[in-house]
Design an enzyme around this catalytic site. Sequence first.
Site, PDB file in Angstrom:
ATOM      1  N   SER A 222      63.844  55.122  29.293  1.00  0.00           N
ATOM      2  CA  SER A 222      64.724  55.089  28.143  1.00  0.00           C
ATOM      3  C   SER A 222      65.060  56.492  27.612  1.00  0.00           C
ATOM      4  CB  SER A 222      64.081  54.210  27.058  1.00  0.00           C
ATOM      5  OG  SER A 222      65.002  53.906  26.062  1.00  0.00           O
ATOM      6  N   ASP A 427      70.350  45.276  31.160  1.00  0.00           N
ATOM      7  CA  ASP A 427      70.198  46.124  29.970  1.00  0.00           C
ATOM      8  C   ASP A 427      71.566  46.622  29.521  1.00  0.00           C
ATOM      9  OD1 ASP A 427      69.077  47.793  27.997  1.00  0.00           O
ATOM     10  OD2 ASP A 427      68.883  49.475  29.394  1.00  0.00           O
ATOM     11  N   HIS A 483      65.740  46.271  30.200  1.00  0.00           N
ATOM     12  CA  HIS A 483      65.442  47.695  30.044  1.00  0.00           C
ATOM     13  C   HIS A 483      64.100  48.099  30.671  1.00  0.00           C
ATOM     14  CE1 HIS A 483      66.318  51.329  27.629  1.00  0.00           C
ATOM     15  NE2 HIS A 483      65.069  51.334  27.231  1.00  0.00           N
TER      16      HIS A 483
END
Length: 561
Positions: A222, A427, A483
């Site tokens: 991320s 995601d 994600h």
Amino acid sequence: MLLSKLAAAGAAFLPAALAQFVPAPTDLTSVLGGNYTVRYKEVPSDICETTPNVKSYSGYVDVAPGQHIFFWFFEARNVDPTTAPLTIWLDGGPGDPSMVGLFSNNGPCWVDYDGNLRYNQYSWNNVSNMIYIDQPAQVGLSYTGPVNGYVDPDTGFTVTVPGESCPDYAPADSCGTFSDGNSSLTANSTEAAAPNVWRTVQGFMGAFPHYASNGVHLSTLSYGGHYGPIFAAYFQAQNAANLPGTKHIDLRSLSITNGWFDPRIQYPAYYNFTVSPGNTYDYHPFNATTAAQLHNLYYGPGNCVAKLHDCNTRQTNQVCSDADDFCYAAESIFDTVTGRDEYDLRQLSPDPFPPTTFVAYLNTPRVQKAIAAYTNFSYASTNLGAGTTATAFGTTGDDARDLNTTATLRALLAQGVAVLQLHGDADYNCNWRGGEAVARALDAPGWTTGAGYENLSTADGAVHGVVKQAGAYSFARVYDAGHSVPFYKPLAALTMFARVIRGEDIATGERRAGAGYRSVGPGRSGYVNGNSTIQGDVTDPRCTYDVRTNVPDCPDGGAGG
Ligand SMILES: *[C@@H]1O[C@H](CO)[C@@H](O)[C@H](O)[C@H]1NC(C)=O
Ligand SMILES: *[C@@H]1O[C@H](CO)[C@@H](O)[C@H](O)[C@H]1NC(C)=O
Ligand SMILES: *[C@@H]1O[C@H](CO)[C@@H](O)[C@H](O)[C@H]1NC(C)=O
Ligand SMILES: *[C@@H]1O[C@H](CO)[C@@H](O)[C@H](O)[C@H]1NC(C)=O
Ligand SMILES: *[C@@H]1O[C@H](CO)[C@@H](O)[C@H](O)[C@H]1NC(C)=O
Ligand SMILES: *[C@@H]1O[C@H](CO)[C@@H](O)[C@H](O)[C@H]1NC(C)=O
Ligand SMILES: *[C@@H]1O[C@H](CO)[C@@H](O)[C@H](O)[C@H]1NC(C)=O
Ligand SMILES: *[C@@H]1O[C@H](CO)[C@@H](O)[C@H](O)[C@H]1NC(C)=O
Ligand SMILES: *[C@@H]1O[C@H](CO)[C@@H](O)[C@H](O)[C@H]1NC(C)=O
Ligand SMILES: *[C@@H]1O[C@H](CO)[C@@H](O)[C@H](O)[C@H]1NC(C)=O
């Protein structure tokens, strides 16, 4: 209220007030690792890593006055830990503790809905020594302070309490021990965060030299699209500087899962993922009016793309933080209109996956004592620590800055560091359309025109995604994953990780990923997932996620909800 609750639980004779707070550990081993004090203990084998004879250690590296960085280390399970590589795992945020990755992505254990500890057979320590670092200071179990207080449910911030007891006016179960929230003791940018991560690694490698004898790997998630390249480049620069008393960090790979690299590319990709060309789930969340509104918010004169351009040419805090606020507001329209989880479009909010039950586990006295905790554990922005860090990053607009990430990754490749960029295709937040555009901008030698998308082979014979690789650079699209890819696709994630750390091609693991290697297949990934896994109702938190069918598995046999 608190006292009566404790009495009801049969704890009337405990010093109830004190039990709310975390006593400082008194049983730590303290050694000097390089220039830094490392205070740690061996974690008992009934806490997280339960594989017989696989050791784990946790504790702190005192990286700067008042700043104490928490780490949790696990020996490799199936490789001799004294000859295994060392992998550093970092979550993103900014302000997300790496305990999240440990318990909900790729660590040795996880905690189920009922609070039971469970074994992860796909843990990345199957193939590597693993160190999980909560950073910067004030995030997760890394602390400054510490102080006793309670979390104000309205603001999410911690209120310090005077004296030794939890006051009556504090909401139930909100008291605990937290970092002091002094914003000058956390980092306010990616670049500012790098030195303390390096010091933590220096401390660890100094204290445990036998666990880093066969190369070092960095793996991030991320916001790790910012952290990974910048921290790796910092490690390389420190190696080159070769200061007295420092350890050479033999960095061999950087793998980044659903990373946030270049906001100039990835902010407008929210338009691409939802409108044109769209996602691969046949999911069209916006009507023509909203689509046009979004197009304007991104591409219209003076709007997001223009503001990001300004930020990245002028590089001032105010311009960058204004640009970020503007673009973030456009990003959030998805949340408002769809009610879905930005991290997995298949799920409505609140999305129970990955579960957060590990937070309560980490906040029990038994576990706190076992892992040397000085404070309570708190998750993301619901607490003083991470809240302060996220706010500090906000003041510099770090999120809106490209930080030269693509050129930095190219330079790392040229220095012999393998780079794996992978994106779960469900995601929205760091979606693969934007990720692929980053890969094109990165332009690793031979990648754009010479390589093709090849199926990822895994031991189960299923096809979990595709990889396009040239030399030591690979871009992977992972099917039916949100994600946190290792949560949704544990076998595929472990397989790709094992291959990158061994210098093998990601698609098959049967070839060396030397300079001339190219994956073979079409130039574009055309697989369409379809909409069969899109949930029409909020998923009951008691459900688990079925990694074979890619949908929730619910106790009553019912659907997602
Ligand atoms: C903090 O830890 C203490 C000691 O284990 C515990 O009693 C308390 O409930 C925890 N507080 C929070 C908010 O997790
Ligand atoms: C480590 O400590 C030594 C001795 O105090 C000092 O010479 C050296 O510069 C320090 N190195 C770093 C990287 O701080
Ligand atoms: C990981 O290691 C454990 C312990 O040796 C083993 O039981 C498990 O099967 C391994 N997982 C995989 C995917 O190979
Ligand atoms: C915050 O930390 C800095 C650096 O240690 C210190 O100078 C300052 O006094 C601290 N501020 C407060 C309010 O404690
Ligand atoms: C994203 O959409 C814009 C506007 O339609 C278009 O110019 C751009 O090429 C698209 N990018 C990608 C990666 O599809
Ligand atoms: C388009 O979608 C928005 C957001 O859901 C809604 O407010 C608006 O009424 C819709 N417009 C039309 C013309 O359907
Ligand atoms: C960010 O932190 C540095 C110290 O690391 C400080 O000099 C700078 O003023 C801070 N920036 C902002 C915008 O607060
Ligand atoms: C970006 O990174 C590359 C590779 O390290 C370097 O050559 C270049 O000077 C950097 N550019 C800027 C603007 O910092
Ligand atoms: C790749 O996998 C897909 C299923 O996703 C399959 O249809 C296709 O035949 C495979 N391609 C090759 C070259 O094996
Ligand atoms: C799923 O996609 C099909 C077309 O591929 C469409 O007919 C159907 O309405 C879609 N279902 C939902 C729930 O969106």
